[in-house]
Design a protein around this motif. Sequence first.
Motif, PDB file in Angstrom:
ATOM      1  N   LEU A  73      -2.742 -18.352  13.095  1.00 58.87           N
ATOM      2  CA  LEU A  73      -3.672 -19.429  13.410  1.00 58.87           C
ATOM      3  C   LEU A  73      -3.382 -20.071  14.761  1.00 58.87           C
ATOM      4  N   GLY A  74      -2.199 -19.861  15.281  1.00 58.34           N
ATOM      5  CA  GLY A  74      -1.843 -20.451  16.567  1.00 58.34           C
ATOM      6  C   GLY A  74      -1.391 -21.880  16.393  1.00 58.34           C
ATOM      7  N   GLY A  75      -0.850 -22.423  17.437  1.00 51.78           N
ATOM      8  CA  GLY A  75      -0.318 -23.777  17.350  1.00 51.78           C
ATOM      9  C   GLY A  75      -1.178 -24.762  18.094  1.00 51.78           C
ATOM     10  N   GLY A  76      -0.851 -25.994  17.932  1.00 54.19           N
ATOM     11  CA  GLY A  76      -1.522 -27.047  18.670  1.00 54.19           C
ATOM     12  C   GLY A  76      -0.693 -27.368  19.899  1.00 54.19           C
ATOM     13  N   PHE A  77      -0.471 -28.640  20.102  1.00 51.23           N
ATOM     14  CA  PHE A  77       0.297 -29.072  21.257  1.00 51.23           C
ATOM     15  C   PHE A  77       1.614 -29.711  20.851  1.00 51.23           C
ATOM     16  N   GLY A  78       2.087 -29.416  19.629  1.00 48.05           N
ATOM     17  CA  GLY A  78       3.302 -30.030  19.126  1.00 48.05           C
ATOM     18  C   GLY A  78       4.511 -29.813  20.002  1.00 48.05           C
ATOM     19  N   LEU A  79       4.833 -28.556  20.299  1.00 45.35           N
ATOM     20  CA  LEU A  79       6.007 -28.266  21.130  1.00 45.35           C
ATOM     21  C   LEU A  79       5.805 -28.763  22.557  1.00 45.35           C
ATOM     22  N   VAL A  80       4.605 -28.605  23.071  1.00 42.91           N
ATOM     23  CA  VAL A  80       4.317 -29.069  24.429  1.00 42.91           C
ATOM     24  C   VAL A  80       4.466 -30.587  24.502  1.00 42.91           C
ATOM     25  N   GLY A  81       3.907 -31.275  23.514  1.00 37.81           N
ATOM     26  CA  GLY A  81       4.016 -32.733  23.487  1.00 37.81           C
ATOM     27  C   GLY A  81       5.447 -33.211  23.368  1.00 37.81           C
ATOM     28  N   MET A  82       6.237 -32.526  22.513  1.00 33.14           N
ATOM     29  CA  MET A  82       7.659 -32.889  22.384  1.00 33.14           C
ATOM     30  C   MET A  82       8.364 -32.710  23.719  1.00 33.14           C
ATOM     31  N   ALA A  83       8.129 -31.572  24.370  1.00 35.32           N
ATOM     32  CA  ALA A  83       8.792 -31.298  25.652  1.00 35.32           C
ATOM     33  C   ALA A  83       8.410 -32.354  26.686  1.00 35.32           C
ATOM     34  N   GLU A  84       7.132 -32.712  26.742  1.00 35.59           N
ATOM     35  CA  GLU A  84       6.695 -33.728  27.709  1.00 35.59           C
ATOM     36  C   GLU A  84       7.393 -35.057  27.469  1.00 35.59           C
ATOM     37  N   ARG A  85       7.488 -35.460  26.210  1.00 31.99           N
ATOM     38  CA  ARG A  85       8.143 -36.738  25.892  1.00 31.99           C
ATOM     39  C   ARG A  85       9.615 -36.723  26.282  1.00 31.99           C
ATOM     40  N   VAL A  86      10.291 -35.641  25.933  1.00 34.34           N
ATOM     41  CA  VAL A  86      11.722 -35.540  26.227  1.00 34.34           C
ATOM     42  C   VAL A  86      11.951 -35.489  27.737  1.00 34.34           C
ATOM     43  N   GLU A  87      11.169 -34.695  28.437  1.00 35.43           N
ATOM     44  CA  GLU A  87      11.327 -34.567  29.893  1.00 35.43           C
ATOM     45  C   GLU A  87      10.982 -35.861  30.625  1.00 35.43           C
ATOM     46  N   ALA A  88      10.053 -36.650  30.074  1.00 32.83           N
ATOM     47  CA  ALA A  88       9.709 -37.938  30.682  1.00 32.83           C
ATOM     48  C   ALA A  88      10.913 -38.870  30.732  1.00 32.83           C
ATOM     49  N   LEU A  89      11.889 -38.633  29.848  1.00 31.18           N
ATOM     50  CA  LEU A  89      13.097 -39.457  29.803  1.00 31.18           C
ATOM     51  C   LEU A  89      14.276 -38.770  30.484  1.00 31.18           C
ATOM     52  N   GLY A  90      13.995 -37.715  31.235  1.00 33.17           N
ATOM     53  CA  GLY A  90      15.062 -37.008  31.952  1.00 33.17           C
ATOM     54  C   GLY A  90      15.812 -36.012  31.089  1.00 33.17           C
ATOM     55  N   GLY A  91      15.276 -35.690  29.914  1.00 36.81           N
ATOM     56  CA  GLY A  91      15.961 -34.789  28.987  1.00 36.81           C
ATOM     57  C   GLY A  91      15.412 -33.379  29.016  1.00 36.81           C
ATOM     58  N   ARG A  92      15.885 -32.581  28.048  1.00 36.31           N
ATOM     59  CA  ARG A  92      15.458 -31.184  27.915  1.00 36.31           C
ATOM     60  C   ARG A  92      15.173 -30.900  26.457  1.00 36.31           C
ATOM     61  N   LEU A  93      14.240 -29.966  26.235  1.00 31.87           N
ATOM     62  CA  LEU A  93      13.909 -29.558  24.880  1.00 31.87           C
ATOM     63  C   LEU A  93      13.968 -28.040  24.804  1.00 31.87           C
ATOM     64  N   TYR A  94      14.585 -27.551  23.740  1.00 33.07           N
ATOM     65  CA  TYR A  94      14.599 -26.116  23.442  1.00 33.07           C
ATOM     66  C   TYR A  94      14.027 -25.937  22.048  1.00 33.07           C
ATOM     67  N   ALA A  95      13.138 -24.961  21.884  1.00 28.45           N
ATOM     68  CA  ALA A  95      12.618 -24.614  20.564  1.00 28.45           C
ATOM     69  C   ALA A  95      12.567 -23.104  20.485  1.00 28.45           C
ATOM     70  N   GLY A  96      13.257 -22.552  19.496  1.00 25.64           N
ATOM     71  CA  GLY A  96      13.267 -21.106  19.333  1.00 25.64           C
ATOM     72  C   GLY A  96      14.367 -20.681  18.387  1.00 25.64           C
ATOM     73  N   PRO A  97      14.578 -19.367  18.314  1.00 29.27           N
ATOM     74  CA  PRO A  97      15.600 -18.861  17.389  1.00 29.27           C
ATOM     75  C   PRO A  97      17.014 -19.207  17.865  1.00 29.27           C
ATOM     76  N   SER A  98      17.885 -19.476  16.894  1.00 33.08           N
ATOM     77  CA  SER A  98      19.291 -19.734  17.208  1.00 33.08           C
ATOM     78  C   SER A  98      20.074 -18.442  17.013  1.00 33.08           C
ATOM     79  N   PRO A  99      21.283 -18.367  17.564  1.00 27.16           N
ATOM     80  CA  PRO A  99      22.118 -17.171  17.361  1.00 27.16           C
ATOM     81  C   PRO A  99      22.433 -16.910  15.884  1.00 27.16           C
ATOM     82  N   GLN A 100      22.375 -17.964  15.050  1.00 25.23           N
ATOM     83  CA  GLN A 100      22.674 -17.820  13.626  1.00 25.23           C
ATOM     84  C   GLN A 100      21.446 -17.385  12.815  1.00 25.23           C
ATOM     85  N   GLY A 101      20.319 -17.179  13.464  1.00 22.55           N
ATOM     86  CA  GLY A 101      19.130 -16.716  12.763  1.00 22.55           C
ATOM     87  C   GLY A 101      18.209 -17.807  12.262  1.00 22.55           C
ATOM     88  N   ALA A 102      18.463 -19.024  12.629  1.00 21.24           N
ATOM     89  CA  ALA A 102      17.597 -20.134  12.243  1.00 21.24           C
ATOM     90  C   ALA A 102      16.572 -20.375  13.343  1.00 21.24           C
TER      91      ALA A 102
END
Length: 185
Positions: free
Chosen positions: A146-175
């Motif tokens: 079905l595809g996604g909305g703007f959830g990850l994009v919105g999170m990244a924008e909010r975090v970056e607006a405060l000088g931070g970073r956001l990562y979303a994806g698979p972890s080395p442990q498989g999560a």
Amino acid sequence: MVVQAQAARTVAETRPDAVAPALDAIASAGTDALTSMRRMVQVLRTEDGAERKPGTALADLRMLADRFSADGPKVAFEIGAGLDDRTLPPEVMTTLHRVLQEALTNIRKHAARTAWVEADLRRHERVVVLRVRNFGSGSDPRVARLGGGFGLVGMAERVEALGGRLYAGPSPQGAWEVVAEFPLP
């Protein structure tokens, strides 16, 4: 700042040499206030209607995890040592709440068969890190298509607006994980 300016005016009459340091302190306080206000305005931008309330407390993060646990997979949420409501600026606290909410919502929408969720908030020197991981998701391919909305994009924008970073994806442990890092003043 107003009190400092009034004090500088009073001191100027008797000790003119003390005025320059007072003006420097006023300028510094003004710069800090403007930086905080700019961050808050970016976080509270009006183009998406998500609920935000400045001054969210750590207890609100825990309640959010508890509410999710009541209707979905259990969330183990841990707040690390050295963090309390006074440690984090209001704009960071608000964004942490929003990122946790969005990460949990994404688990419910895109990984409904998740076995359990692990979330933690930790302080590392001058950085605070929120990590949300879900294990055993076996995401439903019908939902994934079905595809996604703007959830990850919105999170990244909010975090970056405060000088931070956001990562979303698979972890080395498989999560699947969402990691938001924010610098602390």
